[in-house]
Each structure stands twice: as C-alpha cells, then as structure tokens.
Design a protein around this motif. Structure first.
Motif, PDB file in Angstrom:
ATOM      1  N   TYR A 130      -3.984   7.680  -2.052  1.00 16.47           N
ATOM      2  CA  TYR A 130      -4.626   6.718  -2.750  1.00 16.47           C
ATOM      3  C   TYR A 130      -5.322   5.265  -2.362  1.00 16.47           C
ATOM      4  CZ  TYR A 130      -6.984   4.419  -7.427  1.00 16.47           C
ATOM      5  OH  TYR A 130      -7.285   3.470  -7.701  1.00 16.47           O
ATOM      6  N   PHE A 131      -3.943   4.817  -1.615  1.00 14.27           N
ATOM      7  CA  PHE A 131      -4.341   3.627  -1.449  1.00 14.27           C
ATOM      8  C   PHE A 131      -3.516   3.201   0.078  1.00 14.27           C
ATOM      9  CE2 PHE A 131      -4.308  -1.256  -3.015  1.00 14.27           C
ATOM     10  CZ  PHE A 131      -5.038  -1.865  -2.268  1.00 14.27           C
ATOM     11  N   PRO A 132      -4.193   3.689   1.208  1.00 18.55           N
ATOM     12  CA  PRO A 132      -3.808   3.842   2.092  1.00 18.55           C
ATOM     13  C   PRO A 132      -3.761   3.017   3.637  1.00 18.55           C
ATOM     14  CG  PRO A 132      -5.998   4.548   2.898  1.00 18.55           C
ATOM     15  CD  PRO A 132      -5.623   4.470   0.752  1.00 18.55           C
ATOM     16  N   PHE A 133      -3.349   2.524   5.004  1.00 16.37           N
ATOM     17  CA  PHE A 133      -3.231   1.464   5.370  1.00 16.37           C
ATOM     18  C   PHE A 133      -4.539   1.613   5.793  1.00 16.37           C
ATOM     19  CE2 PHE A 133      -2.480  -0.405   9.370  1.00 16.37           C
ATOM     20  CZ  PHE A 133      -2.391  -1.393   9.427  1.00 16.37           C
ATOM     21  N   LYS A 134      -5.429   1.568   5.969  1.00 14.84           N
ATOM     22  CA  LYS A 134      -6.347   1.474   6.491  1.00 14.84           C
ATOM     23  C   LYS A 134      -7.652   0.871   5.266  1.00 14.84           C
ATOM     24  CE  LYS A 134      -8.803   5.572   5.422  1.00 14.84           C
ATOM     25  NZ  LYS A 134     -10.076   6.985   5.686  1.00 14.84           N
ATOM     26  N   HIS A 135      -6.820   0.790   3.373  1.00 16.44           N
ATOM     27  CA  HIS A 135      -7.507   0.057   2.795  1.00 16.44           C
ATOM     28  C   HIS A 135      -6.971  -1.306   2.551  1.00 16.44           C
ATOM     29  CE1 HIS A 135      -9.609   3.462   0.847  1.00 16.44           C
ATOM     30  NE2 HIS A 135      -9.749   2.980   1.708  1.00 16.44           N
ATOM     31  N   PHE A 189       2.689  -1.591  10.207  1.00 17.52           N
ATOM     32  CA  PHE A 189       2.022  -0.632  10.184  1.00 17.52           C
ATOM     33  C   PHE A 189       2.966   0.130  10.447  1.00 17.52           C
ATOM     34  CE2 PHE A 189       0.689   2.511  13.004  1.00 17.52           C
ATOM     35  CZ  PHE A 189      -0.342   3.879  12.536  1.00 17.52           C
ATOM     36  N   GLY A 190       3.062   1.072  10.010  1.00 11.41           N
ATOM     37  CA  GLY A 190       3.627   2.687  10.437  1.00 11.41           C
ATOM     38  C   GLY A 190       2.758   3.848   9.445  1.00 11.41           C
ATOM     39  N   LEU A 191       3.561   4.918   9.277  1.00  7.93           N
ATOM     40  CA  LEU A 191       3.567   6.440   9.605  1.00  7.93           C
ATOM     41  C   LEU A 191       3.449   6.184   8.153  1.00  7.93           C
ATOM     42  CD1 LEU A 191       3.648   8.611  12.504  1.00  7.93           C
ATOM     43  CD2 LEU A 191       1.787   6.699  12.047  1.00  7.93           C
ATOM     44  N   ASP A 244      15.201  -1.094   1.606  1.00  9.81           N
ATOM     45  CA  ASP A 244      13.618  -1.294   3.137  1.00  9.81           C
ATOM     46  C   ASP A 244      12.600  -2.094   2.622  1.00  9.81           C
ATOM     47  OD1 ASP A 244      12.152  -0.944   5.276  1.00  9.81           O
ATOM     48  OD2 ASP A 244      13.756   0.169   6.073  1.00  9.81           O
ATOM     49  N   LYS A 245      11.623  -3.315   3.229  1.00 11.46           N
ATOM     50  CA  LYS A 245      10.937  -3.788   2.652  1.00 11.46           C
ATOM     51  C   LYS A 245       9.222  -3.242   2.742  1.00 11.46           C
ATOM     52  CE  LYS A 245      11.493  -8.616   1.998  1.00 11.46           C
ATOM     53  NZ  LYS A 245      10.374  -9.941   1.960  1.00 11.46           N
ATOM     54  N   TRP A 246      10.153  -2.054   3.956  1.00 10.01           N
ATOM     55  CA  TRP A 246       8.245  -1.318   4.083  1.00 10.01           C
ATOM     56  C   TRP A 246       8.439   0.525   3.570  1.00 10.01           C
ATOM     57  CZ3 TRP A 246       6.528   3.253   6.195  1.00 10.01           C
ATOM     58  CH2 TRP A 246       5.588   3.531   6.510  1.00 10.01           C
ATOM     59  N   GLU A 247       9.982   0.753   4.484  1.00 10.67           N
ATOM     60  CA  GLU A 247      10.151   1.696   4.625  1.00 10.67           C
ATOM     61  C   GLU A 247      10.597   2.456   3.077  1.00 10.67           C
ATOM     62  OE1 GLU A 247      11.555   6.534   6.368  1.00 10.67           O
ATOM     63  OE2 GLU A 247      11.475   4.049   6.776  1.00 10.67           O
ATOM     64  N   TYR A 248      11.059   1.058   2.136  1.00 13.84           N
ATOM     65  CA  TYR A 248      11.421   1.728   0.487  1.00 13.84           C
ATOM     66  C   TYR A 248      11.156   0.447  -0.272  1.00 13.84           C
ATOM     67  CZ  TYR A 248      13.862   5.889   2.415  1.00 13.84           C
ATOM     68  OH  TYR A 248      14.315   6.738   2.948  1.00 13.84           O
ATOM     69  N   PRO A 249      10.485   0.017  -0.707  1.00 15.56           N
ATOM     70  CA  PRO A 249       9.674  -1.023  -0.847  1.00 15.56           C
ATOM     71  C   PRO A 249       9.740  -1.397  -2.844  1.00 15.56           C
ATOM     72  CG  PRO A 249       7.369  -0.350   0.223  1.00 15.56           C
ATOM     73  CD  PRO A 249       8.892   0.738   0.088  1.00 15.56           C
ATOM     74  N   TRP A 250      10.753  -0.261  -2.796  1.00 13.50           N
ATOM     75  CA  TRP A 250      11.505  -0.923  -4.249  1.00 13.50           C
ATOM     76  C   TRP A 250      12.557  -0.228  -4.511  1.00 13.50           C
ATOM     77  CZ3 TRP A 250      12.477   3.686  -3.844  1.00 13.50           C
ATOM     78  CH2 TRP A 250      12.488   5.470  -2.584  1.00 13.50           C
ATOM     79  N   TRP A 277       0.886  -1.445   0.304  1.00 14.60           N
ATOM     80  CA  TRP A 277       0.157  -0.085  -0.079  1.00 14.60           C
ATOM     81  C   TRP A 277       0.686   1.820  -0.280  1.00 14.60           C
ATOM     82  CZ3 TRP A 277       0.398   3.459   4.165  1.00 14.60           C
ATOM     83  CH2 TRP A 277       0.731   3.128   5.176  1.00 14.60           C
ATOM     84  N   GLY A 278       0.715   2.240  -0.695  1.00 13.10           N
ATOM     85  CA  GLY A 278       1.165   3.721  -0.276  1.00 13.10           C
ATOM     86  C   GLY A 278       2.370   3.233  -1.126  1.00 13.10           C
ATOM     87  N   THR A 279       2.251   2.887  -2.428  1.00 18.94           N
ATOM     88  CA  THR A 279       3.321   2.195  -3.494  1.00 18.94           C
ATOM     89  C   THR A 279       2.596   3.365  -4.827  1.00 18.94           C
ATOM     90  OG1 THR A 279       2.903   0.833  -4.107  1.00 18.94           O
ATOM     91  CG2 THR A 279       4.349   0.633  -2.273  1.00 18.94           C
ATOM     92  N   VAL A 280       3.943   3.800  -5.439  1.00 19.09           N
ATOM     93  CA  VAL A 280       3.585   4.486  -6.878  1.00 19.09           C
ATOM     94  C   VAL A 280       2.742   3.485  -7.727  1.00 19.09           C
ATOM     95  CG1 VAL A 280       4.698   5.421  -8.959  1.00 19.09           C
ATOM     96  CG2 VAL A 280       5.281   6.519  -7.144  1.00 19.09           C
TER      97      VAL A 280
END
Length: 872
Positions: free
Chosen positions: A46-51, A93-95, A414-420, A30-33
């Motif tokens: 557009y694609f937040p954690f809650k989704h 979970f993260g911000l 980093d597979k959470w902060e930079y999963p690209w 979620w939250g990725t380009v």
C-alpha cells in the motif's frame, strides 16, 4: 557529577527539557501498519518505497541521521546526491518482506557512533557510494536467491571497492535545550575528486491535510542567511546556515499526480527538491521563498582523500553570529562531556576494544528512540480531511484495540526493520538503558502499562502488526533489573517506581491467569511467545487436530513472572509491610505452577521427560491424549529462568511472610504434596527454583554440550541433534523441523527471523543471569561438566563467565583481525571500517556471524550489560 549527569537531573526535575529534541525521527515510515489504509491489510504494497519521496505520511516521518521534537512536529535530516542516482538519498533503502529472500532487510551501511542520554552530543556515520546506488541490482539479486542462500548485501555489489564512497558524519551538539548545533562532514575515501550535493532538510509533519492541525505551520526565507519557522504549538524557531548554492522551499504534501494520477493542487509537492536537483527542473522553485519544507543546497567537488564540512544551527533564539567561534567551542565542550560521562560508565578494567563495543551499543539504544504516533480509533475511522478508509480493514487487525492511543518517544528494536515498539524487546532495552538513564528506562516500562496502551482486560500490546499477539511476560523482570541497576549506582532504590509498576502488572498477571491457563491446571499456553518458528508447527495458529499446546516455555515464563512479582513485593515490603500478604500470594502461585510442571503420576503428564532429561511442550488432544513434542530447544531451557534466592536477612525482617511460607511448607509436607523447596532450613537463604538440583544438572548437561546447544557465540536456540530433522506424525499429518543455524528456511512469521538454531541475546542473557543466581546459592556445592564430555568440571560461576565471554567475543576482533559478527567480510579490516560495529538481531549457531535486522541495538545492546557484569 558530570555535566551530562547534571543535565539528566535538570531534565528529570523539568528545570530544563533537555530531551525535547532527539533522534526521534524514524528510519522507515513507509510500509508500516500505521500508514496502511488498504482494504486487504497489505502494508508493504500500500505504501512502498517508491512512494516515500512523493507521498506525505500521516503518522510519522523518516530520514537519515535525523532529529525531531518530541511530537515530531518539526523534523530535520540531511539528504544527499552523488550525481548518479535517479532519486535523492533522503531515506534508507531496503527490501520489503516479499522482496527479500529472508523477509524485509535494509540495504545500506550506517552506524550509530555516539549519543549521550540527553542527546547533548550525537554522532552518526552513513556510507554513501559514489557510483549509482544499486537499487535494482539489490532487488533482482535477492529475488533470484532461495531461502537456502545468504542475503545479497550492499557490500556484495562492489560499490565500496577501491574506496569509491563518502563517509558522511552527522553530528549534533546542544548549546541549550532548544538550541541545536549541526555539523555534517563529508570525507571522500577515494583517490579521485568526486561531486556531492548536501541538502540539510527541515520540514513540518503534515497534520493539516488530515485536519488535526487547524493552523498550517510555515517557514520563510530571511535575507540574513536564516529561515524563520512558525508553528502554533512549538512556537517560533530559527534555522541558520552557512552560505549555500541555493535555498529551496516546497510543501510537505503528496504529489497526487504521480501517486494517484489525480491533479496536484499546486506544483509544490514533497518531491520538488528531487525534481530540481536530480531532474534539472531549475525554474520550479525559483520564486518560492516559503513553505512547510526547506533544504539548503551545498554542491561540492570533494578532492580525493579530502573532506568538506557544513555547519547549521536550529534555535529558539534570534542569534548574532550563530556559526562563528562559539559554534566550535560548544562542539568541543559537548564532545569532552560525552567522554567524561562514559568514562564513568565503562568498567575501568575493560579493554579499549570492549569500551568501543560498549560505547556503540549505548549509542545504538539512544539513537533508536523514536516518536511513535498511532491512534487506532482515528486510524480505523479515517480523518476529516482525507478519504474514508474501506470498511473491510476494520476486521483485518487490531479491531479489539480501539482504545489504544500512542503519542510518545519509545525505544524501538530497529528503526528501519522494526520501526514500531515490541514489548518484550522493550523490556530488555530498558536493562541497558538503565545503566545510562534509569529515568527513561522506568518511563518506558510504565508507559506500556498506561490505560491508553494496556487493554482494559490487562493485556499489554505486543506490536502494531497484531497487538493481541502474546509475548513473554518479562516486564516484572525488567522492572527489577532497572530498579537494581539504579540502586547499585546510587545506593538507593526507587520504591515508588516499583509500587507504580507492580499495581499495573497485577492486572497483566491476572490476564495471564485468566486467558492462558485454559484448563485451570497451572500449565500455560501462549502461542509463539516471541519465538517465531521454534515449533514444529505454528504454535499460535497451527496446533493440529483441534488440540491445545501446553507449553513448557509458557509455564516457565509464568513461574518466572510469579517469582519476579514476589521479589518486587518483597522489596517494597522491606519499607511497607502492607505488601507482605501479596508476597505470599505470588509465592504460592509459584509453588502451584512448579507442582504442575514437575509432578508425575498416573493421572498427570508432566512436561519433564525423565528418560531424556528435558522439558517438552505437550500436545493435548480433544480425547485427553497427551503427546510430548520432543523438540530440544530453548523452550525447555527457559525453565532455568524461574529462580530466585530469598536471603535469610530478608526472611528474618518479614516475619509475617516467613510465617506464611512455613505454614505452607508444613501443610504440603504433611499432605505429601510436591516439595517445591530446595531448602527449608531457617538458618540459610531460601532457594526457589522451578528446576530441582538433579534436573538442573541434566538440563545443563544438554545445554553445555557442543553437539547440542553450546556454540562459539553462546547457547543455540535449537539443539544441533536436530541437524537431520525432527518429525511429528499425527495420522495423515506430518510436521517437521531441522537445525538451521543461519537464516530461516521457512516463511513462518514473516521468515525474517529464525529460532531453529541461531544464538539470541535475550535468552542467553537470562540464562547467564539465572546460572549466576544459582551459583550464589549453591556456591561450591555444585560442579557441572563443562563442556559436556570434556571431563572438565566447573562451578556455575565459571559457566556464567564463560558464556558471557562467548557473547562478547562475537563483536571482538580475533587474531586475524576479524570480528565473528562480520561474516569474514574483508572490508571490515579496512582502515575506515575496522572499528565499526553492527548489532544484529541474532547470530549464526555455528560461526556467530550476524543475521537478521542489522541495527537491532535494542536487545543486542545487552552486550554492554555483559561487559559491565564481566568486571563486577
């Protein structure tokens, strides 16, 4: 050979595909380009954690301690519930960037403990609070904080006080290439009995709604405690489990009612397990015995200080007694083989502490492999089965990269902060990876130069937020690093690999020459060049007065690139003399760049400031006025990287090359041109360095000054002399920066990283390597004051060793039992924390605490290389 080395050979030769399954599941999709189909390009909103638990992804999947096949068709990850949370713990979970006071940040505690290169054995630890997870508190507290404040972390909430948490170990052991044993062990660290629900979950990535897959995969309950899976490309699999409380099935499909207020086509949506377990809708899945997502549910009250283990198995084979005696035997064997493999990797003289650091660093670069799928053309145009994307998004980002089609396993920062993937990060990852799996390291470097990655003009893609951003050209350096590491280990270098990467990098080098030397004077631009906020203004988009920034680092990187390409060509030429001519080409490139960088004259302004003894960026204004931007930062120290020594033996063998450089040397000498040669004596090795001996000594005087760059954790990114600030005034415009040793005080480039004071591993690693190379040439002919103003003089070898030790010590326990990286959190002295290590993105310029992405095992795993170098 160890058993793991044999598996690597089998995989390399495709005798067995041992790497088909691995930790390829992302930790945040979620939250990725890739998942952003918004009209304004705001991927976070557009694609937040809650989704994330309601909505099917298009380009990947995510989970905790998860695995997948190499195309992420089929994914596995454990989920948990503590009886208090409002949602299953299915993912971390993260911000978001806008929610954190320093940008995006994961707010969980998890650790990569073990992994072999073939993932024949892996171990992961997740710390799960028994109290209600403080989602709202973490969000609210961080939003209350300013950029001047440290981040509010999960530990700060008190959920781990009195050990009221579970340590959840997820382990994998391969009995064969497609026969994976799984063990989940929950330890209750508190004194009191506590409930936990464990949901080992298996699901297919949804490629049917977008019509990519014509045949929808399926999994079905079988009476004998297993699930059978059917997939048109993977074939059949069997998922075995121990007796459970229940087995649930649903579809990996969006809950359109909850997300878009549009009726669901069926009640069996992605979030159905949450509705059953957390919301108590027990009848929802009562009669469903198949689908595209399944979870085996174990509900257990774990006694205080007790533990509970779940055993599972995913296999291509129909097995008898899959979870009995052989299960424990396979685990025991793989664990022993893991130890045997790494016992050959660790330096024999390394301490127990250093081996632990090195092991977790290696585990991190293995665990942060990820399946990365992204077809830019399809992403722009949309899929047949899904709504047409808004036209405006075609002009927001990556419009010039429609050719890019990625579908590979790639090493992530980093597979959470930079999963690209980020290409200059990747180059450093490969150095560490090469020590345990040189084949994968070589594959990674070649991958990003493939036609479906590299732009037709020769540019290598930067990262998904903007593939056109310019990162430092370090791939040639990395290729040499990987080549030399493999040669050191095996006694023979892979010349074929060097040839393949060299041909592709010729295209990239030409792109740099054509695109980033706009004045044709061998002084280069490049923009931010991976150093985010290091400039007094935005070096990519904020150059004032319509000017052009001639960058000391851009030019230094290109000098280094020239030498790296020359060194590659020289190594190939030792076996294939057809490459001798191109050696001379890059030699001459380096000399021209060196001349532009160093020369002084009435008609030329150099980045070198003779009075300050430092290199600076130059702001070139339209009226041909040049203004030095006198920020003392690693921008000026990067010039030290452009150093190589050509041995006299190599020169003796490559006579054509030797003749060419001799002619070039004499021509320049006779015409009174800049002398880029440290020594032209044919009886000695030849040093090529962008920095002369005198300038090197002056640069090192600043670098080794504790009042400037030298800190307890290594070399700072910005000199401490800017503690009171630096100001650049241009008529009515004012630009300023100051030394910021911790988190960034600005929002430049997202604000989640900071190059205005902290210590960064990649820069320090290259400095240490370059200083060591210079020692190999100067030996005992050069001593420098170390530290500056100490009246103590040392060789460059001593300097490189000391800097190495400073970086390693960031992760080592001091006399009080604290590791500097941990910011004196007392919990890390606890029995269940004391051996656990996080590899942060960067480190405080004064006290060396970890900052930024907490699992940047990518380039911070270079500490494993440093431990190796310390004893070799």
């Amino acid at each position: 050979m160890t058993q793991e080395e044999l598996r690597l050979e089998e995989d390399k030769k495709r005798i067995k595909y041992w790497k088909k399954w691995g930790p390829y599941l992302s930790e945040r999709q979620w939250g990725t380009v890739r998942e952003d189909y918004s009209p304004d390009g705001n991927a976070w909103d557009y694609f937040p954690f809650k989704h994330s638990h309601l909505r099917a992804y298009r380009w990947g999947e995510d989970g905790i301690a998860g695995i997948s096949d190499n195309h992420a068709y089929l994914c596995f990850s454990p989920s948990f519930w503590n009886g208090n949370d409002e949602v299953l713990k299915e993912r971390l979970f993260g911000l978001t960037n806008g929610e954190g006071n320093h940008g995006e940040d994961v707010k969980e505690l998890y650790y990569y403990l073990e992994s072999t290169p073939t993932h024949s054995y892996m171990k992961h630890l997740y710390k799960y609070p028994q109290k209600k997870f403080p989602y709202e508190e973490l969000l609210t507290k961080n939003q209350e904080l300013s950029r001047e404040d440290k981040e509010y972390e999960l530990i700060d909430t008190g959920v781990f006080d009195e050990n009221n948490y579970f340590d959840i170990y997820t382990e994998y052991a391969k009995a064969d290439e497609e026969d994976i044993l799984i063990k989940i062990t929950v330890h209750n660290r508190s004194e009191n009995t506590a409930p936990i629900w464990i949901l080992p979950t298996l699901w297919f990535r949804n490629l049917w709604d977008c019509k990519v897959e014509k045949v929808k995969p399926f999994m079905q309950y079988q009476l004998d405690d297993y699930v059978k899976l059917y997939h048109s490309k993977l074939g059949d699999y069997y998922f075995y489990y121990e007796e459970a409380n229940q087995v649930l099935f649903t579809e990996n499909e969006t809950n359109t009612k909850e997300v878009f207020d549009y009726p669901n086509k069926s009640p069996y949506t992605k979030d159905a397990f949450n509705r059953v377990i957390v919301n108590g809708e027990k009848a929802l899945l009562k009669d469903k015995k198949g689908g595209t997502k399944t979870a085996v549910v174990y509900h257990k009250n774990v006694e205080g200080k007790g533990s509970y283990t779940v055993k599972l198995r995913l296999s291509k084979q129909k097995l008898e007694n899959p979870l009995r005696e052989s299960f424990d035997e396979v685990f025991a064997n793989r664990l022993q083989e893991n130890e045997e493999f790494y016992s050959k990797i660790h330096p024999a003289e390394a301490t127990v502490e250093e081996k632990n650091i090195q092991r977790q660093a290696f585990a991190g670069v293995m665990w942060t492999k990820q399946f990365y799928g992204y077809d830019v053309r399809d992403w722009f145009d949309g899929d047949k089965g899904l709504p047409t994307p808004p036209k405006s998004r075609k002009y927001i980002r990556n419009k010039d990269w429609r050719h890019l089609n990625n579908y590979d396993i790639i090493s992530m920062p980093d597979k959470w902060e930079y999963p690209w993937y980020a290409v200059w990060d990747l180059a450093f990852h490969c150095s560490t990876i090469a020590r345990i799996d040189s084949d994968f390291a070589k594959h990674q470097l070649l991958l990003v130069t493939k036609e479906w990655y590299m732009h037709p003009n020769g540019q290598i893609p930067a990262y998904e937020w903007n593939f056109s951003d310019v990162n430092p050209p370090v791939h040639a350096w990395s290729a040499l690093q990987v080549y030399n590491i493999e040669k050191e280990k095996t006694g023979k270098g892979d010349i074929r690999f060097l040839k393949k990467i060299f041909h592709k990098l010729l295209l990239n080098f030409t792109w740099w020459i054509n695109q980033k030397d706009s004045k044709g004077n061998n002084v280069f631009e490049g923009g931010f060049l991976g150093l985010d906020n290091i400039g007094v203004f935005d070096r990519s988009h904020g150059v004032p007065k319509g000017g052009l920034l001639e960058q000391a680092d851009g030019t230094s990187w290109m000098a280094m690139y020239s030498l790296n390409m020359m060194d590659i060509a020289l190594e190939i030429a030792m076996e294939d003399d057809a490459y001798e001519d191109v050696c001379t080409k890059f030699f001459e490139h380096f000399v021209y760049i060196s001349e532009s960088f160093n020369k002084m004259g009435h008609d030329w302004i150099s980045p070198w400031d003779e009075q300050d003894g430092f290199f600076y960026d130059l702001l070139a204004l339209p009226d041909d006025t040049y203004i030095p931007v006198k920020v003392r930062s690693v921008v000026g120290l990067i010039s030290i990287f452009a150093t190589t020594v050509i041995s006299k033996e190599k020169l003796q063998k490559l006579q054509k090359f030797k003749k060419g450089i001799n002619w070039f040397y004499n021509y320049r000498k006779n015409n009174d041109l800049y002398d880029a040669f440290e020594n032209a004596d044919e009886s000695k090795d030849l040093l090529l360095s962008l920095v002369s001996k005198d300038k090197l000594k002056r640069l090192l005087s600043a670098m080794l000054d504790e009042n400037e760059f030298l800190s307890k954790g290594g070399i700072r990114s910005l000199s401490k002399i800017h503690k009171k600030g630096y100001v650049l005034e241009l008529e009515e415009e004012r630009f300023e920066l100051k030394y910021e040793p911790g988190e960034s005080l600005t929002g430049l480039y997202g604000g989640n990283s900071n190059w205005r004071g902290p210590v960064w591993f990649p820069i320090n690693f290259l400095l240490i390597q370059s200083i060591h190379n210079l020692f190999e040439y100067y030996r005992y002919d050069l001593f420098v004051e170390f530290p500056t103003l100490s009246n103590n003089y040392a060789t460059l070898k001593t300097v490189s060793k000391d800097l190495t030790e400073r970086l390693i010590n960031i992760f080592k326990r001091d006399n009080s039992g604290n590791r500097p990286v941990n910011d004196e959190y007392s919990i890390y002295k606890d029995e269940y924390f004391k051996d656990l290590i996080l590899f942060y993105e960067f480190f405080h310029g004064d006290n060396a605490r970890g900052i930024g992405a907490s699992h940047q095992t990518g380039w911070t795993a270079l500490v494993a290389d440093l431990i190796h170098q310390k004893y070799n």
